[in-house]
Scaffold this motif. Structure first.
Motif, short mmCIF file in Angstrom:
data_model
loop_
_atom_site.label_atom_id
_atom_site.label_comp_id
_atom_site.label_asym_id
_atom_site.label_seq_id
_atom_site.Cartn_x
_atom_site.Cartn_y
_atom_site.Cartn_z
N VAL A 151 1.40 -75.77 -48.39
CA VAL A 151 1.04 -76.73 -47.33
C VAL A 151 -0.26 -77.41 -47.74
O VAL A 151 -1.23 -76.73 -48.12
CB VAL A 151 0.88 -76.01 -45.98
CG1 VAL A 151 0.49 -77.00 -44.90
CG2 VAL A 151 2.15 -75.28 -45.60
N SER A 152 -0.29 -78.73 -47.67
CA SER A 152 -1.48 -79.49 -48.03
C SER A 152 -2.28 -79.86 -46.79
O SER A 152 -1.70 -80.24 -45.76
CB SER A 152 -1.10 -80.77 -48.77
OG SER A 152 -0.48 -80.46 -49.99
N TYR A 153 -3.59 -79.75 -46.89
CA TYR A 153 -4.52 -80.14 -45.82
C TYR A 153 -5.51 -81.16 -46.40
O TYR A 153 -5.88 -81.08 -47.57
CB TYR A 153 -5.29 -78.93 -45.29
CG TYR A 153 -4.42 -77.95 -44.54
CD1 TYR A 153 -4.19 -78.11 -43.19
CD2 TYR A 153 -3.84 -76.88 -45.18
CE1 TYR A 153 -3.40 -77.23 -42.48
CE2 TYR A 153 -3.04 -75.98 -44.49
CZ TYR A 153 -2.83 -76.16 -43.14
OH TYR A 153 -2.05 -75.28 -42.45
N SER B 291 3.65 -67.79 -46.27
CA SER B 291 4.99 -67.24 -46.26
C SER B 291 5.88 -68.21 -45.49
O SER B 291 5.44 -68.88 -44.56
CB SER B 291 4.99 -65.88 -45.57
OG SER B 291 6.30 -65.44 -45.32
N VAL B 292 7.15 -68.26 -45.88
CA VAL B 292 8.08 -69.14 -45.20
C VAL B 292 8.23 -68.72 -43.74
O VAL B 292 8.43 -69.55 -42.85
CB VAL B 292 9.45 -69.11 -45.92
CG1 VAL B 292 10.50 -69.90 -45.17
CG2 VAL B 292 9.31 -69.64 -47.32
N GLU B 293 8.06 -67.44 -43.46
CA GLU B 293 8.22 -66.92 -42.10
C GLU B 293 6.96 -67.10 -41.25
O GLU B 293 7.02 -66.95 -40.03
CB GLU B 293 8.58 -65.44 -42.16
CG GLU B 293 9.88 -65.18 -42.90
CD GLU B 293 10.08 -63.71 -43.21
OE1 GLU B 293 9.16 -62.91 -42.91
OE2 GLU B 293 11.13 -63.36 -43.74
N ALA B 294 5.82 -67.40 -41.87
CA ALA B 294 4.55 -67.50 -41.14
C ALA B 294 4.46 -68.80 -40.36
O ALA B 294 5.04 -69.82 -40.74
CB ALA B 294 3.38 -67.40 -42.11
N THR B 295 3.69 -68.76 -39.28
CA THR B 295 3.39 -69.97 -38.52
C THR B 295 2.26 -70.70 -39.23
O THR B 295 1.19 -70.15 -39.45
CB THR B 295 2.95 -69.61 -37.09
OG1 THR B 295 3.98 -68.83 -36.48
CG2 THR B 295 2.70 -70.85 -36.28
N VAL B 296 2.50 -71.93 -39.60
CA VAL B 296 1.51 -72.72 -40.35
C VAL B 296 0.53 -73.34 -39.36
O VAL B 296 0.95 -74.03 -38.43
CB VAL B 296 2.21 -73.81 -41.18
CG1 VAL B 296 1.19 -74.67 -41.90
CG2 VAL B 296 3.17 -73.18 -42.17
N PRO B 297 -0.79 -73.10 -39.53
CA PRO B 297 -1.77 -73.70 -38.61
C PRO B 297 -1.88 -75.21 -38.78
O PRO B 297 -1.65 -75.74 -39.87
CB PRO B 297 -3.08 -72.99 -38.98
CG PRO B 297 -2.88 -72.45 -40.34
CD PRO B 297 -1.42 -72.24 -40.52
N ASP B 298 -2.26 -75.88 -37.70
CA ASP B 298 -2.42 -77.34 -37.74
C ASP B 298 -3.67 -77.76 -38.51
O ASP B 298 -3.72 -78.87 -39.03
CB ASP B 298 -2.48 -77.91 -36.33
CG ASP B 298 -1.15 -77.76 -35.61
OD1 ASP B 298 -0.11 -77.74 -36.28
OD2 ASP B 298 -1.17 -77.63 -34.37
N SER B 299 -4.69 -76.91 -38.50
CA SER B 299 -5.94 -77.26 -39.20
C SER B 299 -6.38 -76.10 -40.08
O SER B 299 -6.00 -74.95 -39.87
CB SER B 299 -7.03 -77.64 -38.20
OG SER B 299 -7.36 -76.52 -37.43
#
Length: 119
Positions: free
Chosen positions: A32-34, A47-55
């Motif tokens: 994921v790029s920020y 991880s594919v199963e993890a919740t990706v944070p917005d920031s």
């Protein structure tokens, strides 16, 4: 002096070729790029199963970064240090301050005149 013949010289316990056969398979990941307001790009693996944070905090400059490259979050505004007087001036107008001062001075003068000084 002859050197000893140590077979494990230069290695440590647990060293050696370790492949997926010994470790097990790696969990599936996503990159994921920020992006921060200083145009830094940070790639974080989740991880594919993890919740990706917005920031995410940018490790280069410390500013907040978001997933939107076109609209990164602005840098937080840092307020300068305020003195006690600055906070009082925010709460009171100059006219209110003069009225309070006049009231305190008249009370002090009346106590002095009657001889009731408080120390």
């Amino acid at each position: 002096m002859a050197g000893g013949g140590n077979a494990i010289r230069g290695s440590r316990v647990g060293a050696g070729p370790m492949g997926e056969a010994e470790r097990g398979e790696a969990a599936p990941r996503q990159a994921v790029s920020y992006y921060c307001s200083h145009e830094h790009r940070v790639v974080v693996a989740f991880s594919v199963e993890a919740t990706v944070p917005d920031s995410w905090d940018c490790p280069k400059c410390g500013l907040p970064a978001s997933r939107d490259s076109e609209n990164p979050p602005p840098a937080p505004k840092i307020e300068p240090y305020k003195t006690h007087l600055a906070y009082v001036k925010e709460r009171r107008s100059d006219k209110e301050a003069e009225d309070i001062l006049d009231e305190a001075l008249s009370l002090l003068r009346s106590r002095r005149a009657s001889g009731d000084l408080i120390f």
